[in-house]
Scaffold this active site. Structure first.
Site, PDB file in Angstrom:
ATOM      1  N   HIS A 214       4.510   5.441  11.752  1.00 34.86           N
ATOM      2  CA  HIS A 214       4.083   5.402  10.349  1.00 34.86           C
ATOM      3  C   HIS A 214       3.143   6.604  10.189  1.00 34.86           C
ATOM      4  O   HIS A 214       1.926   6.460  10.100  1.00 34.86           O
ATOM      5  CB  HIS A 214       3.369   4.084  10.075  1.00 34.86           C
ATOM      6  CG  HIS A 214       3.146   3.762   8.626  1.00 34.86           C
ATOM      7  ND1 HIS A 214       3.329   4.675   7.595  1.00 34.86           N
ATOM      8  CD2 HIS A 214       2.725   2.600   8.042  1.00 34.86           C
ATOM      9  CE1 HIS A 214       3.038   4.086   6.447  1.00 34.86           C
ATOM     10  NE2 HIS A 214       2.675   2.838   6.690  1.00 34.86           N
TER      11      HIS A 214
ATOM     12  N   ARG B 182       0.794  -1.227   0.000  1.00 39.79           N
ATOM     13  CA  ARG B 182       0.000   0.000   0.000  1.00 39.79           C
ATOM     14  C   ARG B 182       0.826   1.278   0.000  1.00 39.79           C
ATOM     15  O   ARG B 182       0.592   2.194  -0.786  1.00 39.79           O
ATOM     16  CB  ARG B 182      -0.928   0.059   1.235  1.00 39.79           C
ATOM     17  CG  ARG B 182      -2.195  -0.727   1.095  1.00 39.79           C
ATOM     18  CD  ARG B 182      -2.571  -1.325   2.425  1.00 39.79           C
ATOM     19  NE  ARG B 182      -1.612  -2.358   2.738  1.00 39.79           N
ATOM     20  CZ  ARG B 182      -1.729  -3.631   2.306  1.00 39.79           C
ATOM     21  NH1 ARG B 182      -2.788  -3.990   1.650  1.00 39.79           N
ATOM     22  NH2 ARG B 182      -0.800  -4.520   2.561  1.00 39.79           N
ATOM     23  N   THR B 183       1.782   1.350   0.925  1.00 35.87           N
ATOM     24  CA  THR B 183       2.443   2.640   1.119  1.00 35.87           C
ATOM     25  C   THR B 183       3.280   3.005  -0.101  1.00 35.87           C
ATOM     26  O   THR B 183       3.199   4.128  -0.610  1.00 35.87           O
ATOM     27  CB  THR B 183       3.306   2.602   2.403  1.00 35.87           C
ATOM     28  OG1 THR B 183       2.494   2.059   3.447  1.00 35.87           O
ATOM     29  CG2 THR B 183       3.777   3.984   2.781  1.00 35.87           C
TER      30      THR B 183
ATOM     31  N   ARG C 284      10.980   4.003   3.710  1.00 39.32           N
ATOM     32  CA  ARG C 284      10.600   3.047   4.768  1.00 39.32           C
ATOM     33  C   ARG C 284      11.868   2.314   5.171  1.00 39.32           C
ATOM     34  O   ARG C 284      12.611   1.823   4.307  1.00 39.32           O
ATOM     35  CB  ARG C 284       9.555   2.059   4.259  1.00 39.32           C
ATOM     36  CG  ARG C 284       9.336   0.898   5.232  1.00 39.32           C
ATOM     37  CD  ARG C 284       8.167   0.031   4.862  1.00 39.32           C
ATOM     38  NE  ARG C 284       6.916   0.732   5.090  1.00 39.32           N
ATOM     39  CZ  ARG C 284       5.719   0.168   4.983  1.00 39.32           C
ATOM     40  NH1 ARG C 284       5.616  -1.112   4.666  1.00 39.32           N
ATOM     41  NH2 ARG C 284       4.622   0.866   5.186  1.00 39.32           N
TER      42      ARG C 284
ATOM     43  N   LYS D 193      26.141  -3.078   1.154  1.00 41.84           N
ATOM     44  CA  LYS D 193      27.615  -3.011   1.206  1.00 41.84           C
ATOM     45  C   LYS D 193      28.091  -2.244   2.426  1.00 41.84           C
ATOM     46  O   LYS D 193      29.287  -2.007   2.589  1.00 41.84           O
ATOM     47  CB  LYS D 193      28.138  -2.313  -0.063  1.00 41.84           C
ATOM     48  CG  LYS D 193      27.707  -2.946  -1.355  1.00 41.84           C
ATOM     49  CD  LYS D 193      28.139  -2.060  -2.532  1.00 41.84           C
ATOM     50  CE  LYS D 193      27.325  -2.357  -3.774  1.00 41.84           C
ATOM     51  NZ  LYS D 193      27.423  -1.275  -4.765  1.00 41.84           N
TER      52      LYS D 193
HETATM   53  N1   CP Z   1      -0.507  -0.190   5.829  1.00 42.07           N
HETATM   54  C1   CP Z   1       0.721  -0.388   5.295  1.00 42.07           C
HETATM   55  O1   CP Z   1       1.720   0.278   5.668  1.00 42.07           O
HETATM   56  O2   CP Z   1       0.757  -1.334   4.334  1.00 42.07           O
HETATM   57  P1   CP Z   1       2.045  -1.778   3.507  1.00 42.07           P
HETATM   58  O3   CP Z   1       3.010  -2.411   4.491  1.00 42.07           O
HETATM   59  O4   CP Z   1       1.547  -2.708   2.466  1.00 42.07           O
HETATM   60  O5   CP Z   1       2.667  -0.519   2.938  1.00 42.07           O
END
Ligand code: CP
Length: 318
Positions: free
Chosen positions: A140, A61-62, A112, A91
């Site tokens: 998040h 999703r993100t 991320r 590395k």
């Molecule tokens: N909700 C969420 O962060 O989903 P993903 O890990 O698929 O990005």
């Protein structure tokens, strides 16, 4: 870029939910509603810009919603989807060096990373807007934005609500981020339901106490069903357990089943950041109170609005 404040300006960098103010959210949600109604109107807002997505942990999703958001605004995207293995991090390159380099290529970085302090470190090295797309088990923040937007769409407010967060509250990051955000609004109450080895983090518990915000920890899902306006279910984070026996002890404890729905308020909503494993039965999906797929869809519109607000502030309006 302005600096030396406790948190960065959310119109420059995004690292955690505590940065967001109610006035920032009002501006973001107003724009999100406009974009959701007529996304084509915004198709050139970021034309000529380049967004880099660096994902050191898996995502559906993100990453895809940020990339879709950027492209729907007219930006181009460069991406490394498994940066832990396929970038020079493998590395031994530091986050700071990577970000310094990518800042020279792109106008935005969406990152991320598996380390809790990764986005703070990245911001210190970035000369372009840096957006935290999930940092270890800590935060998040853009998930909290889309969660709050979904709540706002359904209730027309972010105050006077009771939220029950269920699941892995120790290793998960989405419930924390949302609770930090909702704790900025009046008269919200929180219930936390987690397996014994996955209870709420000490930092969030201290934050709630310090701000005199009402919360209770419960050991059974049934104890919160009739009171919750928002039932926020999360996954047990298998990949973050050091010990498989600990995971076995935590999994499958709280599963929302069709039979639970009759105990919930008619106007309550069921949310989940997704991915889901088994914590919500698929038989629940067709219930009108189940909002998790709409919630995921909202992610793209909220991220379009966020990119536009940051772009207008940092690079100037089109
Ligand atoms: N909700 C969420 O962060 O989903 P993903 O890990 O698929 O990005």
């Amino acid at each position: 870029m302005s600096g030396h404040k406790k948190y960065p300006n959310p119109k420059e960098h995004i690292i955690l939910s505590q940065q967001f103010t109610p006035s920032f959210l009002s501006e973001l949600f107003k724009l999100t509603l406009e974009i959701k109604k007529n996304p084509e109107k915004f198709s050139n807002e970021l034309s000529g810009k380049l967004v880099a997505t660096l994902f050191y942990e898996p995502s559906t999703r993100t990453r895809l919603s940020f990339e879709a958001a950027a492209q729907r605004l007219g930006a181009s995207v460069i991406s490394t989807e498994n940066a832990k293995e396929f970038s020079s991090a493998s590395k031994g390159e530091t986050i700071e060096d990577t970000i310094r380099v990518v800042s020279g290529y792109a106008d935005f970085i969406v990152m991320r990373h598996f380390e809790d302090d990764s986005s703070k470190r990245a911001v210190s090295a970035s000369s372009v807007p840096l957006i935290n797309a999930g940092s270890g088990k800590s935060q998040h923040p853009t998930q909290a934005l889309l969660d709050a937007f979904t709540i706002f769409e359904n209730f027309g407010r972010l105050d006077n609500l009771t939220l029950a967060a269920v699941g892995d509250l120790f290793r998960g990051r989405t419930a924390d981020s949302l609770v930090y955000l909702l704790s900025k609004y009046e008269n919200n109450k929180f219930f936390f339901v987690a397996p014994e080895n996955s209870r709420l983090k000490a930092g969030l518990r201290e934050h709630l106490k310090e701000h005199n915000i009402s919360y209770q920890e419960k050991s059974r899902l049934e104890e919160v069903l009739s009171e919750a306006d928002i039932l926020y279910i999360t996954r047990i984070q298998k990949e973050r357990f050091a010990d498989s026996q600990e995971y076995e002890a935590a999994k499958g404890k709280f599963i929302l089943k069709k039979e639970h729905l009759s105990k919930m308020k008619n106007k309550a909503i069921i949310m989940h950041p997704l991915p889901r494993v088994d914590e919500i039965e698929t038989a629940v999906d067709s219930n009108p109170r189940a909002k998790y797929f709409e919630q995921a869809k909202n992610g793209m519109f909220v991220r379009m609005a966020l990119l536009k607000i940051i772009n207008d502030n940092v690079y100037g309006k089109k």
